[in-house]
Design a protein around this motif. Structure first.
Motif, PDB file in Angstrom:
ATOM      1  N   LYS A 178       0.834  -1.204   0.000  1.00 27.23           N
ATOM      2  CA  LYS A 178       0.000   0.000   0.000  1.00 27.23           C
ATOM      3  C   LYS A 178       0.870   1.257   0.000  1.00 27.23           C
ATOM      4  CE  LYS A 178      -3.942   2.315   0.860  1.00 27.23           C
ATOM      5  NZ  LYS A 178      -5.073   2.287  -0.086  1.00 27.23           N
TER       6      LYS A 178
ATOM      7  N   ASP B 238       2.272   2.134  -3.377  1.00 29.19           N
ATOM      8  CA  ASP B 238       1.305   2.781  -4.266  1.00 29.19           C
ATOM      9  C   ASP B 238       1.058   4.231  -3.859  1.00 29.19           C
ATOM     10  OD1 ASP B 238      -0.747   2.623  -6.458  1.00 29.19           O
ATOM     11  OD2 ASP B 238      -2.043   3.178  -4.784  1.00 29.19           O
TER      12      ASP B 238
ATOM     13  N   ARG C 129      -0.131   8.097  -5.553  1.00 30.36           N
ATOM     14  CA  ARG C 129      -1.121   8.991  -4.943  1.00 30.36           C
ATOM     15  C   ARG C 129      -0.513  10.322  -4.506  1.00 30.36           C
ATOM     16  NH1 ARG C 129      -5.758   8.368  -6.578  1.00 30.36           N
ATOM     17  NH2 ARG C 129      -6.697   9.084  -4.633  1.00 30.36           N
TER      18      ARG C 129
ATOM     19  N   LYS D 125       0.069  12.616  -7.349  1.00 26.14           N
ATOM     20  CA  LYS D 125      -1.190  13.139  -7.916  1.00 26.14           C
ATOM     21  C   LYS D 125      -1.722  14.305  -7.069  1.00 26.14           C
ATOM     22  CE  LYS D 125      -5.943  11.530  -8.940  1.00 26.14           C
ATOM     23  NZ  LYS D 125      -6.362  12.193 -10.183  1.00 26.14           N
ATOM     24  N   PHE D 126      -1.701  14.127  -5.760  1.00 27.86           N
ATOM     25  CA  PHE D 126      -2.161  15.205  -4.876  1.00 27.86           C
ATOM     26  C   PHE D 126      -1.208  16.406  -4.937  1.00 27.86           C
ATOM     27  CE2 PHE D 126      -5.768  13.725  -2.316  1.00 27.86           C
ATOM     28  CZ  PHE D 126      -5.735  12.344  -2.460  1.00 27.86           C
TER      29      PHE D 126
ATOM     30  N   PHE E 106      -9.341  18.410  -8.375  1.00 26.52           N
ATOM     31  CA  PHE E 106      -8.512  17.225  -8.146  1.00 26.52           C
ATOM     32  C   PHE E 106      -9.108  16.027  -8.858  1.00 26.52           C
ATOM     33  CE2 PHE E 106      -7.462  13.424  -5.630  1.00 26.52           C
ATOM     34  CZ  PHE E 106      -6.093  13.431  -5.802  1.00 26.52           C
TER      35      PHE E 106
ATOM     36  N   PRO F 184      -8.032  -2.378  -1.639  1.00 27.58           N
ATOM     37  CA  PRO F 184      -7.305  -2.000  -0.418  1.00 27.58           C
ATOM     38  C   PRO F 184      -5.863  -1.565  -0.672  1.00 27.58           C
ATOM     39  CG  PRO F 184      -7.451  -4.376  -0.571  1.00 27.58           C
ATOM     40  CD  PRO F 184      -8.272  -3.832  -1.696  1.00 27.58           C
ATOM     41  N   ILE F 185      -5.290  -1.971  -1.796  1.00 29.20           N
ATOM     42  CA  ILE F 185      -3.863  -1.722  -2.021  1.00 29.20           C
ATOM     43  C   ILE F 185      -3.612  -0.587  -3.010  1.00 29.20           C
ATOM     44  CG2 ILE F 185      -1.692  -2.752  -2.872  1.00 29.20           C
ATOM     45  CD1 ILE F 185      -2.659  -3.856  -0.131  1.00 29.20           C
ATOM     46  N   ALA F 186      -4.296  -0.625  -4.153  1.00 27.80           N
ATOM     47  CA  ALA F 186      -3.977   0.360  -5.206  1.00 27.80           C
ATOM     48  C   ALA F 186      -5.204   0.596  -6.074  1.00 27.80           C
ATOM     49  CB  ALA F 186      -2.824  -0.139  -6.064  1.00 27.80           C
TER      50      ALA F 186
ATOM     51  N   GLN G 219      -4.988  -0.443  -9.813  1.00 26.63           N
ATOM     52  CA  GLN G 219      -4.842  -1.854 -10.203  1.00 26.63           C
ATOM     53  C   GLN G 219      -6.204  -2.550 -10.190  1.00 26.63           C
ATOM     54  OE1 GLN G 219      -1.925  -3.722  -7.634  1.00 26.63           O
ATOM     55  NE2 GLN G 219      -0.380  -2.176  -8.144  1.00 26.63           N
TER      56      GLN G 219
END
Lengths: 266, 266
Positions: A157, A160, A165, A168-169, B73, B140-142, B145
């Protein structure tokens, strides 16, 4: 009580209800008061039995928080004696809701500009979304279980969040800064400090603590946000005084945690 | 355009900018307009080249969304020609920010009661937090994906969300309903429909779709929320007409997805 900032004013006796000992989501509210120089009581940190009051108000199983206000899902909450209907106590919760409520009152939104208030709010909400995603890097599966119980998932997690993320933010904040001519690269909306600036700053600061190597690598791509803006907010009068005081709590086992194995490895 | 609800009014030509074909986070905005009976354009669904406009406004890499407004955003955004400063176009984003903006204008908050507006907002924000947690059960991870690439983690995450998180949120909504005497069990704040009711309703409805077995088991524990309130909101005039119309999109591959392996197994 933020003694250093007490001054003659017409402000009600604002009370922050939050967990003791960690910055957490309460920090966004603290920063607003401190930047504005408006007195507040940090109930759980300022008195011995303060956390009992927080628990009774915000973590009970009843049909109200207190004084006829609806229940609180989770701290932080803001308690304002005398601000409610017919002079009662007002209790409101949810970090962005508290910031929206305080924005006008603390002078942390552009005056007489309704549009700008909603632009400030959308940016703060987006920073708080990133705050949640960073929290989930060490708790991707279950918030009530230990980090050690979900470490393999946390590694995935975190990768990623760091690689996809956060950029992107940060791109969104960087572009917002560049597009706001009135802010001269220092402010996200208008020409002076708002709670959008404080909220974004706190998340960038927390990410620097949690992921120092990744943050260092990102500075080249987002210099407006991570260098000019970040340093500028830190030098704002109320913020600077606060950060040098004992009231600024250290990051530890809250939202922002530094686990080297979750940071950039190369 | 929600033709069935067009009426003489002084409302500006509201435009919802969101992805086509899924309810998603846009659904909270749609429900507000539909419940209020106020016309709006669902840009990506209502015209052939609508999604191009959404992408250009909300998913560009520039320093503004359009017309001098800050970048977006991520969709949804609300575009309101004529509502901005000096008659310009206003573009605002972030679901709870749009709901707060519209609440007053669409009559979906108690009138002349500032406290109640912040209580409505805190409940809507909490429902949107649950919306995000349910999204994370299949990702939960990405987020970029496929589900299939994170299925073992999804099974673990879904179990925690079903067994711990949904009951925590539902308990809060149930207690809020019970504590609000003016609402007679039908409304969360005050004595008539607010956007808090619509937002909580949509999340409960989505969870019924995603986790039908878990939802059925939870009804005994949360009858006020899951039976009385849930059915009541569904029967509100504007909501009922909308749900029976072609404008209500089916759940598919958005926030709420039904994977039987993620639902309760016993």
């Amino acid at each position: 009580m933020a003694q250093a900032h007490q001054k003659q004013s017409t402000f009600p006796p604002y009370e922050l209800l939050y967990h003791p000992g960690i910055p957490g989501r309460g920090e966004f509210i603290r920063l607003a008061f401190e930047a504005a120089g408006v007195p507040y009581t940090d109930v759980a940190n300022d008195s011995k039995d303060g956390y009992g009051i927080v628990q009774k108000t915000c973590m009970n199983d009843g049909t109200e928080s207190s004084d006829g206000n609806p229940p609180v899902f989770s701290p932080p909450a803001l308690r304002v004696p005398g601000a409610g209907k017919t002079g009662k106590v007002l209790v409101i919760s949810q970090t962005p809701n508290i910031l929206f409520y305080l924005g006008d009152k603390l002078g942390l939104v552009p005056e007489d500009d309704e549009d700008a208030k909603f632009h400030v709010n959308q940016i703060a909400l987006t920073a708080l979304d990133l705050n949640n995603e960073v929290h989930d890097t060490h708790h991707p599966i279950a918030v009530m279980q230990y980090y050690e119980e979900q470490k393999p998932e946390a590694v995935k997690k975190a990768r990623d969040v760091r690689e996809n993320r956060i950029p992107k933010f940060y791109s969104y904040f960087e572009r917002t800064l560049k597009g706001n001519e009135a802010g001269q690269g220092k402010y996200l909306v208008g020409g002076k400090l708002t709670y959008a600036d404080l909220t974004v700053w706190q998340v960038v600061d927390g990410i620097k603590f949690a992921f120092p190597r990744e943050s260092e690598a990102l500075e080249k791509t987002f210099p407006q946000l991570m260098v000019a803006f970040y340093r500028g907010v830190r030098e704002e009068k109320g913020v600077k005084e606060y950060l040098g005081s004992g009231r600024r709590l250290k990051y530890s086992m809250g939202v922002f945690r530094h686990y080297p194995e979750l940071d950039r490895q190369d």
